[in-house]
Design an enzyme around this catalytic site. Structure first.
Site, PDB file in Angstrom:
ATOM      1  N   SER A 142     -26.733 -46.860 -12.424  1.00 37.68           N
ATOM      2  CA  SER A 142     -26.796 -46.698 -13.877  1.00 37.68           C
ATOM      3  C   SER A 142     -27.060 -45.224 -14.172  1.00 37.68           C
ATOM      4  CB  SER A 142     -27.969 -47.548 -14.382  1.00 37.68           C
ATOM      5  OG  SER A 142     -28.406 -47.127 -15.649  1.00 37.68           O
ATOM      6  N   TYR A 155     -37.376 -49.212 -14.292  1.00 36.08           N
ATOM      7  CA  TYR A 155     -35.927 -49.345 -14.082  1.00 36.08           C
ATOM      8  C   TYR A 155     -35.350 -48.026 -13.547  1.00 36.08           C
ATOM      9  CZ  TYR A 155     -31.009 -50.395 -15.226  1.00 36.08           C
ATOM     10  OH  TYR A 155     -29.652 -50.603 -15.170  1.00 36.08           O
TER      11      TYR A 155
HETATM   12  P1  NAP Z   1     -27.075 -59.352 -16.753  1.00 32.26           P
HETATM   13  O1  NAP Z   1     -26.022 -59.929 -17.622  1.00 32.26           O
HETATM   14  O2  NAP Z   1     -28.515 -59.519 -17.130  1.00 32.26           O
HETATM   15  O3  NAP Z   1     -26.836 -59.902 -15.242  1.00 32.26           O
HETATM   16  C1  NAP Z   1     -27.757 -59.638 -14.217  1.00 32.26           C
HETATM   17  C2  NAP Z   1     -27.369 -60.475 -13.005  1.00 32.26           C
HETATM   18  O4  NAP Z   1     -28.317 -60.202 -11.952  1.00 32.26           O
HETATM   19  C3  NAP Z   1     -27.410 -61.970 -13.289  1.00 32.26           C
HETATM   20  O5  NAP Z   1     -26.267 -62.568 -12.702  1.00 32.26           O
HETATM   21  C4  NAP Z   1     -28.676 -62.437 -12.586  1.00 32.26           C
HETATM   22  O6  NAP Z   1     -28.489 -63.760 -12.096  1.00 32.26           O
HETATM   23  C5  NAP Z   1     -28.739 -61.450 -11.406  1.00 32.26           C
HETATM   24  N1  NAP Z   1     -30.084 -61.324 -10.817  1.00 32.26           N
HETATM   25  C6  NAP Z   1     -31.168 -60.709 -11.360  1.00 32.26           C
HETATM   26  N2  NAP Z   1     -32.217 -60.846 -10.527  1.00 32.26           N
HETATM   27  C7  NAP Z   1     -31.771 -61.541  -9.438  1.00 32.26           C
HETATM   28  C8  NAP Z   1     -32.401 -62.010  -8.251  1.00 32.26           C
HETATM   29  N3  NAP Z   1     -33.698 -61.775  -7.974  1.00 32.26           N
HETATM   30  N4  NAP Z   1     -31.645 -62.692  -7.353  1.00 32.26           N
HETATM   31  C9  NAP Z   1     -30.343 -62.937  -7.607  1.00 32.26           C
HETATM   32  N5  NAP Z   1     -29.696 -62.528  -8.720  1.00 32.26           N
HETATM   33  C10 NAP Z   1     -30.414 -61.844  -9.629  1.00 32.26           C
HETATM   34  O7  NAP Z   1     -26.865 -57.771 -16.599  1.00 32.26           O
HETATM   35  P2  NAP Z   1     -25.576 -56.840 -16.343  1.00 32.26           P
HETATM   36  O8  NAP Z   1     -25.499 -55.910 -17.453  1.00 32.26           O
HETATM   37  O9  NAP Z   1     -24.409 -57.640 -15.951  1.00 32.26           O
HETATM   38  O10 NAP Z   1     -26.138 -55.990 -15.093  1.00 32.26           O
HETATM   39  C11 NAP Z   1     -25.526 -55.972 -13.813  1.00 32.26           C
HETATM   40  C12 NAP Z   1     -25.872 -54.658 -13.130  1.00 32.26           C
HETATM   41  O11 NAP Z   1     -25.329 -53.575 -13.890  1.00 32.26           O
HETATM   42  C13 NAP Z   1     -27.375 -54.380 -13.015  1.00 32.26           C
HETATM   43  O12 NAP Z   1     -27.640 -53.821 -11.731  1.00 32.26           O
HETATM   44  C14 NAP Z   1     -27.649 -53.322 -14.090  1.00 32.26           C
HETATM   45  O13 NAP Z   1     -28.722 -52.486 -13.749  1.00 32.26           O
HETATM   46  C15 NAP Z   1     -26.318 -52.577 -14.057  1.00 32.26           C
HETATM   47  N6  NAP Z   1     -26.015 -51.836 -15.294  1.00 32.26           N
HETATM   48  C16 NAP Z   1     -25.921 -52.470 -16.504  1.00 32.26           C
HETATM   49  C17 NAP Z   1     -25.618 -51.746 -17.645  1.00 32.26           C
HETATM   50  C18 NAP Z   1     -25.521 -52.382 -19.015  1.00 32.26           C
HETATM   51  O14 NAP Z   1     -25.542 -51.661 -20.025  1.00 32.26           O
HETATM   52  N7  NAP Z   1     -25.382 -53.703 -19.105  1.00 32.26           N
HETATM   53  C19 NAP Z   1     -25.407 -50.340 -17.557  1.00 32.26           C
HETATM   54  C20 NAP Z   1     -25.506 -49.728 -16.306  1.00 32.26           C
HETATM   55  C21 NAP Z   1     -25.801 -50.476 -15.177  1.00 32.26           C
HETATM   56  P3  NAP Z   1     -29.556 -64.962 -12.136  1.00 32.26           P
HETATM   57  O15 NAP Z   1     -30.445 -64.730 -13.315  1.00 32.26           O
HETATM   58  O16 NAP Z   1     -28.686 -66.182 -12.230  1.00 32.26           O
HETATM   59  O17 NAP Z   1     -30.259 -64.871 -10.829  1.00 32.26           O
END
Ligand code: NAP
Length: 244
Positions: A142, A155
């Site tokens: 990120s 984070y």
């Molecule tokens: P999200 O919709 O909240 O999805 C997060 C995913 O991580 C879910 O599938 C959740 O699944 C899984 N997860 C969390 N803790 C876990 C654990 N202990 N074991 C297994 N699975 C786990 O968020 P997203 O935006 O798609 O984020 C995905 C990645 O992109 C993250 O690494 C985030 O830091 C990165 N990112 C996001 C953004 C943004 O603006 N959205 C920007 C930059 C980077 P379960 O709850 O089913 O376990």
């Protein structure tokens, strides 16, 4: 260019958001997908979506912050797919608030979910990739892995750690045919950190925020590059900013 057809792909955090979009995008390009997360109902529904596209996938429960859960999951995925060609470390959590408001449990959960998880996954998968003499690992970081952000210190610490870990691992394994990359999406329309997304299935973003599918397409293209050319970092940003 390398095809994703029949590639064995393990995606963490595949139950929603960016991970789900990566799973659907890779499945559309012919990859066989292991969908990993904790929410079994959500994973099942992503698996059904992939079947609907004529693709191949199965899902497994895994808490990526737990050593034994990761070990067992990697063994199961390897047994079922007979290879792990691509590992996408995407699972992550974000906790908002000033530092003095964090509990130690908040801090530990953030570090364990975003950083220790990637160490555990890579440690389990690298020996398989070494035997295959090839493999790709993409760690989803990120902008918070480069810059500090007020009220996101845990984070930011986890993602800064992830950047250092990824760069070091990449140098360790590059001569074994394993390409390790960091993908850095800008703000993306998902449920991340309790956000309520306005859309989840738009393939094209609106101003100011990326669609998860735009991130997924960029990650897929990264995994299709010629394996002799290592793309170490991929930065993805929305083209248009929101007008005030
Ligand atoms: P999200 O919709 O909240 O999805 C997060 C995913 O991580 C879910 O599938 C959740 O699944 C899984 N997860 C969390 N803790 C876990 C654990 N202990 N074991 C297994 N699975 C786990 O968020 P997203 O935006 O798609 O984020 C995905 C990645 O992109 C993250 O690494 C985030 O830091 C990165 N990112 C996001 C953004 C943004 O603006 N959205 C920007 C930059 C980077 P379960 O709850 O089913 O376990």
């Amino acid at each position: 260019m390398e095809s994703l057809q029949d590639k064995a792909v393990l995606i963490t955090g595949a139950s929603r958001g960016i991970g789900r979009a990566i799973a659907l995008t890779f499945a559309e390009r012919g990859a066989k997908i292991a969908l990993i997360a904790r929410d079994q109902d959500a994973l099942r529904s992503v698996q059904e979506e992939i079947y609907g596209l004529g693709g191949e996938a199965f899902h497994l429960f895994c808490d990526v912050s737990d050593e034994w859960s990761v070990k067992r999951t990697v063994e199961d995925v390897h047994a079922q797919l007979e290879a792990i060609d691509i590992l996408i470390n995407n699972a992550g959590v974000g906790i908002h608030g000033p530092v003095e408001s964090y509990t130690l449990a908040n801090w530990r959960t953030t570090l364990a979910s975003n950083l220790t998880s990637v160490f555990l996954m890579c440690r389990a998968v690298i020996p398989i990739m070494r035997t295959q003499e090839m493999g790709r690992i993409v760690n989803i970081s990120s902008g918070a892995g480069r810059n500090g952000i007020a009220n996101l210190a845990a984070y930011c610490a986890s993602k800064h750690g992830l950047m250092g870990f990824t760069e070091s691992l990449a140098l360790e394994v590059r001569n074994d045919g394993i390409l390790v990359s960091t993908a850095i999406p800008g703000s993306t329309e998902t449920q991340f950190s309790g956000r309520v997304p306005e859309y989840i299935d738009n393939r094209i973003s609106e101003a100011g925020r990326l669609s998860p599918f735009e991130v997924a397409e960029a990650v897929a293209s990264l995994c299709e590059t010629n394996p002799n050319a290592w793309v170490s970092e991929l930065v993805i940003r929305p083209l248009k900013i929101k007008q005030k």
